[in-house]
Scaffold this motif. Structure first.
Motif, PDB file in Angstrom:
ATOM      1  N   ALA A 117       0.832  -1.208   0.000  1.00 34.99           N
ATOM      2  CA  ALA A 117       0.000   0.000   0.000  1.00 34.99           C
ATOM      3  C   ALA A 117       0.866   1.257   0.000  1.00 34.99           C
ATOM      4  N   THR A 118       1.971   1.204   0.743  1.00 35.17           N
ATOM      5  CA  THR A 118       2.886   2.350   0.783  1.00 35.17           C
ATOM      6  C   THR A 118       3.494   2.598  -0.586  1.00 35.17           C
ATOM      7  N   PHE A 119       3.939   1.529  -1.257  1.00 36.38           N
ATOM      8  CA  PHE A 119       4.491   1.676  -2.603  1.00 36.38           C
ATOM      9  C   PHE A 119       3.471   2.325  -3.539  1.00 36.38           C
ATOM     10  N   LEU A 120       2.220   1.849  -3.470  1.00 33.06           N
ATOM     11  CA  LEU A 120       1.190   2.369  -4.374  1.00 33.06           C
ATOM     12  C   LEU A 120       0.884   3.829  -4.104  1.00 33.06           C
ATOM     13  N   GLU A 121       0.866   4.199  -2.830  1.00 33.42           N
ATOM     14  CA  GLU A 121       0.530   5.595  -2.539  1.00 33.42           C
ATOM     15  C   GLU A 121       1.670   6.549  -2.894  1.00 33.42           C
ATOM     16  N   LYS A 122       2.875   6.023  -3.024  1.00 33.27           N
ATOM     17  CA  LYS A 122       4.004   6.870  -3.410  1.00 33.27           C
ATOM     18  C   LYS A 122       4.068   7.107  -4.917  1.00 33.27           C
ATOM     19  N   LEU A 123       3.211   6.420  -5.660  1.00 32.01           N
ATOM     20  CA  LEU A 123       3.124   6.714  -7.093  1.00 32.01           C
ATOM     21  C   LEU A 123       2.603   8.135  -7.294  1.00 32.01           C
ATOM     22  N   PRO A 124       3.003   8.792  -8.367  1.00 28.07           N
ATOM     23  CA  PRO A 124       2.463  10.136  -8.644  1.00 28.07           C
ATOM     24  C   PRO A 124       0.939  10.098  -8.761  1.00 28.07           C
ATOM     25  N   GLU A 125       0.283  11.070  -8.181  1.00 32.43           N
ATOM     26  CA  GLU A 125      -1.185  11.107  -8.235  1.00 32.43           C
ATOM     27  C   GLU A 125      -1.657  11.375  -9.665  1.00 32.43           C
TER      28      GLU A 125
ATOM     29  N   PRO B 120     -11.995  -0.707 -10.646  1.00 36.50           N
ATOM     30  CA  PRO B 120     -13.121  -1.526 -10.192  1.00 36.50           C
ATOM     31  C   PRO B 120     -13.021  -2.003  -8.750  1.00 36.50           C
ATOM     32  N   LEU B 121     -11.870  -1.782  -8.105  1.00 32.68           N
ATOM     33  CA  LEU B 121     -11.729  -2.241  -6.717  1.00 32.68           C
ATOM     34  C   LEU B 121     -12.761  -1.555  -5.832  1.00 32.68           C
ATOM     35  N   ARG B 122     -13.408  -2.341  -4.961  1.00 33.36           N
ATOM     36  CA  ARG B 122     -14.310  -1.737  -3.988  1.00 33.36           C
ATOM     37  C   ARG B 122     -13.778  -1.892  -2.561  1.00 33.36           C
ATOM     38  N   LEU B 123     -12.891  -2.887  -2.335  1.00 34.05           N
ATOM     39  CA  LEU B 123     -12.298  -3.006  -1.004  1.00 34.05           C
ATOM     40  C   LEU B 123     -10.939  -3.675  -1.087  1.00 34.05           C
ATOM     41  N   VAL B 124     -10.076  -3.319  -0.132  1.00 27.91           N
ATOM     42  CA  VAL B 124      -8.785  -3.985   0.015  1.00 27.91           C
ATOM     43  C   VAL B 124      -8.648  -4.445   1.459  1.00 27.91           C
TER      44      VAL B 124
ATOM     45  N   ASN C 113      -1.190   5.188   6.540  1.00 28.01           N
ATOM     46  CA  ASN C 113      -1.793   5.964   5.457  1.00 28.01           C
ATOM     47  C   ASN C 113      -3.084   5.340   4.951  1.00 28.01           C
ATOM     48  N   ALA C 114      -3.689   4.452   5.731  1.00 27.68           N
ATOM     49  CA  ALA C 114      -4.879   3.733   5.256  1.00 27.68           C
ATOM     50  C   ALA C 114      -6.006   4.685   4.883  1.00 27.68           C
ATOM     51  N   GLU C 115      -6.204   5.710   5.689  1.00 30.28           N
ATOM     52  CA  GLU C 115      -7.302   6.638   5.421  1.00 30.28           C
ATOM     53  C   GLU C 115      -7.083   7.386   4.112  1.00 30.28           C
ATOM     54  N   SER C 116      -5.872   7.883   3.895  1.00 28.16           N
ATOM     55  CA  SER C 116      -5.603   8.613   2.655  1.00 28.16           C
ATOM     56  C   SER C 116      -5.627   7.670   1.455  1.00 28.16           C
ATOM     57  N   PHE C 117      -5.178   6.426   1.646  1.00 25.80           N
ATOM     58  CA  PHE C 117      -5.238   5.430   0.579  1.00 25.80           C
ATOM     59  C   PHE C 117      -6.684   5.191   0.166  1.00 25.80           C
ATOM     60  N   SER C 118      -7.555   5.046   1.159  1.00 25.11           N
ATOM     61  CA  SER C 118      -8.975   4.805   0.897  1.00 25.11           C
ATOM     62  C   SER C 118      -9.583   5.942   0.087  1.00 25.11           C
ATOM     63  N   LYS C 119      -9.293   7.168   0.483  1.00 26.79           N
ATOM     64  CA  LYS C 119      -9.872   8.326  -0.203  1.00 26.79           C
ATOM     65  C   LYS C 119      -9.300   8.487  -1.605  1.00 26.79           C
TER      66      LYS C 119
ATOM     67  N   VAL D 274     -11.257   0.042   3.184  1.00 31.93           N
ATOM     68  CA  VAL D 274     -10.109  -0.682   3.713  1.00 31.93           C
ATOM     69  C   VAL D 274     -10.545  -1.481   4.930  1.00 31.93           C
ATOM     70  N   TYR D 275     -10.195  -2.761   4.928  1.00 32.53           N
ATOM     71  CA  TYR D 275     -10.378  -3.629   6.085  1.00 32.53           C
ATOM     72  C   TYR D 275      -9.001  -4.134   6.507  1.00 32.53           C
ATOM     73  N   THR D 276      -8.888  -4.551   7.746  1.00 34.05           N
ATOM     74  CA  THR D 276      -7.684  -5.247   8.180  1.00 34.05           C
ATOM     75  C   THR D 276      -8.102  -6.470   8.985  1.00 34.05           C
ATOM     76  N   ILE D 277      -7.188  -7.427   9.089  1.00 34.64           N
ATOM     77  CA  ILE D 277      -7.472  -8.680   9.773  1.00 34.64           C
ATOM     78  C   ILE D 277      -6.208  -9.168  10.467  1.00 34.64           C
ATOM     79  N   PHE D 278      -6.356 -10.160  11.328  1.00 35.69           N
ATOM     80  CA  PHE D 278      -5.214 -10.959  11.777  1.00 35.69           C
ATOM     81  C   PHE D 278      -5.484 -12.397  11.396  1.00 35.69           C
ATOM     82  N   ASN D 279      -4.509 -13.010  10.745  1.00 37.04           N
ATOM     83  CA  ASN D 279      -4.671 -14.400  10.335  1.00 37.04           C
ATOM     84  C   ASN D 279      -3.301 -15.037  10.210  1.00 37.04           C
ATOM     85  N   MET D 280      -3.257 -16.342  10.168  1.00 30.07           N
ATOM     86  CA  MET D 280      -2.055 -17.104   9.881  1.00 30.07           C
ATOM     87  C   MET D 280      -2.492 -18.437   9.283  1.00 30.07           C
TER      88      MET D 280
END
Length: 550
Positions: free
Chosen positions: A284-292, A300-304, A312-318, A324-330
């Motif tokens: 997500a950090t790599f993607l947000e560092k791309l030029p706007e 078409p993405l509706r959720l990640v 930066n989750a909030e700014s990524f979402s906007k 944006v959702y988050t989880i814990f899993n293994m």
């Protein structure tokens, strides 16, 4: 046309917590959905836009299943898969389960003693191997393996009898042999290897119910039958193969993309029309560092699913117009912790979902006070809703499942509102760019160098998120350790993601009175002035999974 012998009677279970076979077992899912929605797309490929409908997919699976049976694969057999993601591996994965066999994929970076170890654990007689990886089998103990099915070309030679994929798994016609008995929801579906932390890698034994519960309709209710999930993780990870099965279980679809690449990510999203994707925080950090761009939201993405939740989750979402959702899993569990969309609590992993119980405990499995750090323990209401143990490792199974709870080995805190927060790994595992690394295995390979007397591998923070690998070494008396030469030695012995970035040479490693290395001291000291940095030295390692934006 391929024929299927009549299946035995399929009685429904009486336990309401266990879905019927045609909702959770691969064979019966494929049969039912190919009949109910034959023209709906199940798989789309990014490289050329090819699509497989449910009906076409079933025909391909039948053909591959008949081919596997012709090679001696039967219900209950374990089959090793040592290959990069491909159309062929997708078919082999589902076809193995269609005939009730067990899918056992292994990391394509494995080599040497680690590769031999997982082959031994697999109990496989047949292996599906990519031609480019066949030479890794030279000079190692291949244990019970008897035959290779080689995909991606024909190697000059093989250490075992071999057939090509085209010869073995693409019959022109035939009839599928009947099952010895119905495939049950609690039968083993896969063995996924996860890095050991106090010993070699362990094979997580998973049932159909485990994989169904891991990311199925109840665990991830925000993903629907109308969604398409982006698969860009390797199929030897739960993150690559698990969502394929769980999207099938929904009657939904998934798209295959070769790998995560920052510069082409959004093109792939648009080309494959995916609506759901998983992103490590660093991605997500790599993607947000791309030029706007003006069309950032035109996708078409509706959720990640962002793990861990980046700052930066909030700014990524906007910016990209996604929830944006988050989880814990293994690998061993089934998403016990899930957040609400666009969580407002910074650093949270979410709250315990319905159907699971979660405790935070001390070293004696006693509850810690609210706000205190404790190891997370998990269990599910549903039978077989988590792993069935570690294959051929009863000691590790008993330790992990002691007192009737699965011990995750991860430290968390919980607030008064029920939010969980990841603190640290209670083990010595290292996580680097999406790969779990065993410090034990790194140390074993480093100590194989003739000049190294002892070694300790620890995690240090990476500027890209997650960890980098620091190895502290002490030389054999009368020897000197050259860090660059040590890296070259390790390059031929290690998976690329395990190769240390930092090497620190010490006369002796700090120890307890009982001669155990004080790793917490080395970890606390971190990258010191006398630490050698591979990246600063300009020494690169081939095979990195992520491409950073330039």
């Amino acid at each position: 046309m391929f024929k299927v012998a009549a299946s035995p009677e399929r009685p429904e279970t009486q336990d309401p917590r266990v879905p019927s076979r045609d909702k959770v077992v691969t064979r019966y899912l494929i049969d039912r959905l190919a009949n109910e929605q034959p023209d709906k797309v199940l798989v789309k490929f990014d490289d050329n836009g090819e699509e497989w409908t449910y009906a076409a997919f079933r025909e391909k699976i039948l053909r591959t299943s008949i081919g596997l049976q012709s090679q001696g694969v039967s219900q209950g057999d374990h089959v090793l898969v040592f290959a990069p993601n491909s159309r062929e591996q997708v078919l082999v994965f589902f076809a193995l389960n269609y005939i009730g066999a067990v899918y056992v994929p292994i990391n394509t970076a494995y080599k040497g003693s680690l590769l031999s170890h997982v082959i031994n654990i697999s109990d496989a007689k047949v292996a599906f191997v990519h031609a480019s990886l066949v030479d890794r089998l030279e000079g190692i103990d291949t244990h019970n393996l008897e035959k290779l099915i080689v995909v991606g070309g024909k190697p000059a030679s093989t250490v075992l009898p071999s057939v090509t994929y085209e010869t073995a798994l693409l019959p022109e016609n035939g009839e599928l042999a009947p099952l010895a008995r119905p495939i049950e929801p609690w039968d083993p579906m896969s063995i996924i290897f996860t890095s050991g932390t106090t010993g070699p890698s362990k094979g997580v034994l998973s049932s159909y119910l485990h994989l169904f519960t891991n990311a199925g309709p109840e665990s991830w209710p925000f993903v629907t039958s109308e969604d398409r999930y982006l698969i860009n993780s390797p199929m030897f990870h739960i993150g690559g193969m698990g969502p394929m099965f769980c999207m099938l279980a929904r009657g939904a679809s998934f798209a295959m993309v070769e790998r995560f690449d920052t510069t082409t990510y959004w093109d792939s999203v648009r080309n494959t029309e995916v609506t759901v994707a998983f992103l490590l925080g660093v991605m997500a950090t790599f993607l947000e560092k791309l030029p706007e761009k003006d069309d950032d939201k035109d996708n078409p993405l509706r959720l990640v699913l962002m793990v861990p939740l980046a700052s930066n989750a909030e700014s990524f979402s906007k910016r990209f117009g996604v929830d944006v959702y988050t989880i814990f899993n293994m690998t061993e569990i089934s998403t016990p912790i899930v957040s609400e969309p666009n969580p407002k609590v910074r650093g949270t992993c979410g709250k315990a979902r319905d159907g699971v119980e979660v405790r935070l405990v001390d070293e004696n499995d006693c509850e810690v006070p609210l706000g205190a750090v404790g190891e997370m323990l998990v269990r599910t209401d549903r039978p077989w809703g988590m792993n069935s143990g570690y294959h051929k490792n009863p000691e590790a199974t008993a330790k992990a499942w002691r007192n009737g709870w699965f011990h995750t080995g991860d430290a968390f805190t919980q607030d008064a509102d029920g939010n969980f927060f990841f603190v640290d790994r209670m083990k010595d595992a290292i996580r680097r760019r999406g790969e779990n690394i065993s410090s034990f295995e790194v140390e074993a390979e480093v100590c194989a160098h003739p000049a190294v007397r002892e070694a300790a591998a620890v995690a240090v923070p990476s500027e890209l998120g997650e960890d980098d690998v620091l190895v502290c070494v002490a030389p054999v008396e009368g020897n000197e350790i050259n860090p660059a030469e040590l890296i070259e030695f390790l390059r031929e012995r290690m998976a690329y993601f395990m190769i240390p970035r930092y090497i620190r040479v010490l006369p002796d490693l700090p120890k307890t009175p009982s001669a155990k290395v004080l790793k917490h001291e080395l970890r606390a000291e971190g990258v010191t002035q006398d630490t050698w940095d591979r990246e600063e030295a300009g020494i690169k390692v081939k095979g990195e999974r992520f491409t950073k934006a330039s």
